[in-house]
Design a protein around this motif. Structure first.
Motif, PDB file in Angstrom:
ATOM      1  N   LEU A 151       0.836  -1.195   0.000  1.00  0.00           N
ATOM      2  CA  LEU A 151       0.000   0.000   0.000  1.00  0.00           C
ATOM      3  C   LEU A 151       0.872   1.246   0.000  1.00  0.00           C
ATOM      4  O   LEU A 151       1.935   1.275   0.605  1.00  0.00           O
ATOM      5  N   ARG A 152       0.401   2.253  -0.707  1.00  0.00           N
ATOM      6  CA  ARG A 152       1.049   3.563  -0.739  1.00  0.00           C
ATOM      7  C   ARG A 152       0.137   4.508   0.041  1.00  0.00           C
ATOM      8  O   ARG A 152      -1.014   4.701  -0.330  1.00  0.00           O
ATOM      9  N   LEU A 153       0.647   5.081   1.127  1.00  0.00           N
ATOM     10  CA  LEU A 153      -0.169   5.854   2.051  1.00  0.00           C
ATOM     11  C   LEU A 153       0.343   7.275   2.213  1.00  0.00           C
ATOM     12  O   LEU A 153       1.528   7.540   2.057  1.00  0.00           O
ATOM     13  N   VAL A 154      -0.585   8.178   2.561  1.00  0.00           N
ATOM     14  CA  VAL A 154      -0.243   9.530   2.981  1.00  0.00           C
ATOM     15  C   VAL A 154      -1.145   9.858   4.166  1.00  0.00           C
ATOM     16  O   VAL A 154      -2.331   9.558   4.152  1.00  0.00           O
ATOM     17  N   SER A 155      -0.562  10.415   5.211  1.00  0.00           N
ATOM     18  CA  SER A 155      -1.360  10.801   6.379  1.00  0.00           C
ATOM     19  C   SER A 155      -1.620  12.298   6.337  1.00  0.00           C
ATOM     20  O   SER A 155      -0.753  13.078   5.939  1.00  0.00           O
ATOM     21  N   ASP A 156      -2.840  12.692   6.727  1.00  0.00           N
ATOM     22  CA  ASP A 156      -3.130  14.119   6.734  1.00  0.00           C
ATOM     23  C   ASP A 156      -2.518  14.776   7.967  1.00  0.00           C
ATOM     24  O   ASP A 156      -1.940  14.114   8.828  1.00  0.00           O
TER      25      ASP A 156
ATOM     26  N   ASP B 210      -1.367   8.389  -6.362  1.00  0.00           N
ATOM     27  CA  ASP B 210      -1.863   7.043  -6.072  1.00  0.00           C
ATOM     28  C   ASP B 210      -1.559   6.624  -4.637  1.00  0.00           C
ATOM     29  O   ASP B 210      -0.936   5.594  -4.386  1.00  0.00           O
ATOM     30  N   ARG B 211      -2.013   7.451  -3.689  1.00  0.00           N
ATOM     31  CA  ARG B 211      -1.806   7.164  -2.268  1.00  0.00           C
ATOM     32  C   ARG B 211      -3.135   7.164  -1.527  1.00  0.00           C
ATOM     33  O   ARG B 211      -3.959   8.061  -1.719  1.00  0.00           O
ATOM     34  N   ILE B 212      -3.324   6.179  -0.689  1.00  0.00           N
ATOM     35  CA  ILE B 212      -4.494   6.108   0.173  1.00  0.00           C
ATOM     36  C   ILE B 212      -4.288   7.094   1.312  1.00  0.00           C
ATOM     37  O   ILE B 212      -3.226   7.118   1.938  1.00  0.00           O
ATOM     38  N   LEU B 213      -5.301   7.891   1.581  1.00  0.00           N
ATOM     39  CA  LEU B 213      -5.204   8.902   2.624  1.00  0.00           C
ATOM     40  C   LEU B 213      -5.596   8.328   3.976  1.00  0.00           C
ATOM     41  O   LEU B 213      -6.645   7.688   4.114  1.00  0.00           O
ATOM     42  N   LEU B 214      -4.746   8.563   4.983  1.00  0.00           N
ATOM     43  CA  LEU B 214      -5.051   8.217   6.376  1.00  0.00           C
ATOM     44  C   LEU B 214      -5.525   9.481   7.073  1.00  0.00           C
ATOM     45  O   LEU B 214      -4.840  10.510   7.029  1.00  0.00           O
ATOM     46  N   THR B 215      -6.679   9.417   7.719  1.00  0.00           N
ATOM     47  CA  THR B 215      -7.221  10.583   8.392  1.00  0.00           C
ATOM     48  C   THR B 215      -8.029  10.169   9.616  1.00  0.00           C
ATOM     49  O   THR B 215      -8.498   9.034   9.708  1.00  0.00           O
ATOM     50  N   HIS B 216      -8.178  11.110  10.536  1.00  0.00           N
ATOM     51  CA  HIS B 216      -9.101  10.942  11.658  1.00  0.00           C
ATOM     52  C   HIS B 216     -10.346  11.798  11.424  1.00  0.00           C
ATOM     53  O   HIS B 216     -11.285  11.758  12.208  1.00  0.00           O
ATOM     54  N   ASP B 217     -10.340  12.578  10.368  1.00  0.00           N
ATOM     55  CA  ASP B 217     -11.383  13.573  10.082  1.00  0.00           C
ATOM     56  C   ASP B 217     -12.650  12.910   9.537  1.00  0.00           C
ATOM     57  O   ASP B 217     -12.771  12.676   8.343  1.00  0.00           O
ATOM     58  N   ARG B 218     -13.573  12.613  10.429  1.00  0.00           N
ATOM     59  CA  ARG B 218     -14.858  12.034  10.033  1.00  0.00           C
ATOM     60  C   ARG B 218     -15.845  13.113   9.613  1.00  0.00           C
ATOM     61  O   ARG B 218     -16.857  12.815   8.997  1.00  0.00           O
TER      62      ARG B 218
END
Length: 116
Positions: A2-7, A51-59
């Motif tokens: 997986l390719r990820l990016v965190s906000d 092409d990165r899946i975003l990691l967030t806590h922002d619901r």
């Protein structure tokens, strides 16, 4: 892999724990790419282009912008919305499990609330 990016507001302890447990994990932070004060649509655009899946806590707002991209037919690599009350260890384990058992393409155009 997986390719990820965190906000910007994603828990840094989770990011550090992930990188300690999986040093080869393809994870970057918006702070590392000059988007630390960017609006949600700009972050989603960058994530799609790279092409990165975003990691967030922002619901509250991020899922709405993600769904708007999908409805407009725009590319989106995926969004993982992590509960911000989850224990750090559990969050790390959840993300490692997804990394080890899934492929990037499986998450395209999906908003997934974690833990599963």
């Amino acid at each position: 892999m997986l390719r990820l990016v965190s906000d910007e507001n994603f828990n840094g302890d989770i990011v550090r724990g992930l990188l300690l447990r999986c040093p080869n994990l393809d994870l970057c932070r918006v702070q590392d790419i000059g988007l630390e004060e960017a609006e949600d649509p700009e972050i989603l655009e960058w994530a799609a282009e790279n092409d990165r899946i975003l990691l967030t806590h922002d619901r509250a707002t991020m899922p709405d912008f993600a769904y708007k991209r999908i409805e407009a037919g725009q590319k989106m690599a995926g969004v993982f919305v992590m509960n911000d009350r989850i224990l750090i260890k559990e969050a790390i384990e959840e993300l490692i499990l997804l990394e080890e058992t899934s492929e990037q393409i499986e998450w395209e155009n999906l908003v997934v609330y974690l833990p599963l």
